[in-house]
Design an enzyme around this catalytic site. Structure first.
Site, mmCIF file in Angstrom:
data_model
loop_
_atom_site.group_PDB
_atom_site.id
_atom_site.type_symbol
_atom_site.label_atom_id
_atom_site.label_comp_id
_atom_site.label_asym_id
_atom_site.label_seq_id
_atom_site.Cartn_x
_atom_site.Cartn_y
_atom_site.Cartn_z
ATOM 1 N N CYS A 2 0.939 -1.221 -0.093
ATOM 2 C CA CYS A 2 -0.172 -0.101 -0.088
ATOM 3 C C CYS A 2 0.844 1.213 -0.050
ATOM 4 O O CYS A 2 1.532 1.532 1.055
ATOM 5 C CB CYS A 2 -0.966 0.011 1.214
ATOM 6 S SG CYS A 2 -1.920 1.556 1.242
ATOM 7 N N GLU A 105 -3.711 1.446 -6.159
ATOM 8 C CA GLU A 105 -2.916 0.433 -6.708
ATOM 9 C C GLU A 105 -2.684 0.534 -8.205
ATOM 10 O O GLU A 105 -3.667 0.798 -8.794
ATOM 11 C CB GLU A 105 -3.489 -1.072 -6.366
ATOM 12 C CG GLU A 105 -2.516 -2.239 -6.286
ATOM 13 C CD GLU A 105 -1.241 -1.837 -5.668
ATOM 14 O OE1 GLU A 105 -0.200 -1.532 -6.272
ATOM 15 O OE2 GLU A 105 -1.081 -2.113 -4.380
#
Length: 222
Positions: A2, A105
């Site tokens: 992340c 992402e």
């Protein structure tokens, strides 16, 4: 992993959602492109109440000689954090929540990386599982930092990346924050992938690649 997330809601909504009784968060502004090295809103429990404050994203272990190590510690693997010198102590008693309403992402498409915004259905606020640490030099310089725990991707995320941040189930948030709970197995129960059925994603502008870009239009679907 992340590496970017967002927190775009008003401060009052954060305080209500996480039952905040005390805050040191000053000059809060919504952010559409939160990146490592930046200060982030964080929730901890002091043993009696939830507190909202600021931590710097990128954990600096208390034993580190160089605080720049934090740039290498923006994430911690949930499966092995209890075995790592950098994360073992904070996992026991220094756990936190980083409020978020989406994360980004990147997926390789036609040889190029395309950013996606991932959120929960209904654009809900959610809790990223984190660890925090205090680093202090002999001259008194102090830094309070954090990392985000990650886990193997669930069925929804597999098409985007093989890892994902730990999004805590709401009923387990108080367990995660409670500094009195140090049992490894109880904590591991908190670190499961969230249900795929409540997640959604869409492609966004590559402008999000630049940390200097932090405007609401980053959230717009392509």
């Amino acid at each position: 992993m992340c590496g970017r997330f967002t927190l775009t809601v008003p401060l009052q909504k954060i305080e209500e959602r996480f039952d905040i009784e005390d805050t040191t968060l000053e000059d809060y502004e919504p952010s559409f492109n939160i990146a490592p090295g930046q200060n982030v809103a964080a929730v901890i429990n002091d043993g009696a109440k939830n507190r909202l404050g600021v931590l710097t994203w990128g954990l600096v272990p208390h034993w580190a000689s160089d605080p720049n190590i934090g740039y290498k510690m923006i994430n911690a693997r949930a499966e092995t954090a209890h075995t790592k010198n950098s994360f073992k102590r904070p996992l026991e008693t220094q756990r936190c929540i980083l409020p978020a309403d989406s994360f980004y992402e990147w997926k390789t498409e036609n040889g190029k990386k395309q950013p996606y915004r991932i959120r929960l259905a209904g654009e809900s606020l959610f809790a990223l599982a984190g660890l925090w640490e205090k680093w202090e030099k002999k001259d008194g310089d102090k830094r309070f930092t954090c990392t985000i725990l990650t886990i193997e991707a669930n069925a929804f995320m597999e098409g985007l990346h093989h890892r994902m941040p730990v999004i805590l189930k709401e009923e387990l948030e108080s367990t995660w924050l409670d500094p009195g709970i140090q049992d490894h197995h109880a904590l591991q129960n908190c670190l499961a992938p969230i249900d795929s059925s409540i997640m959604e994603a869409y492609p966004v502008s590559k402008a999000v690649n630049n940390v200097k870009n932090n405007a609401e239009d980053l959230l717009n679907p392509l």
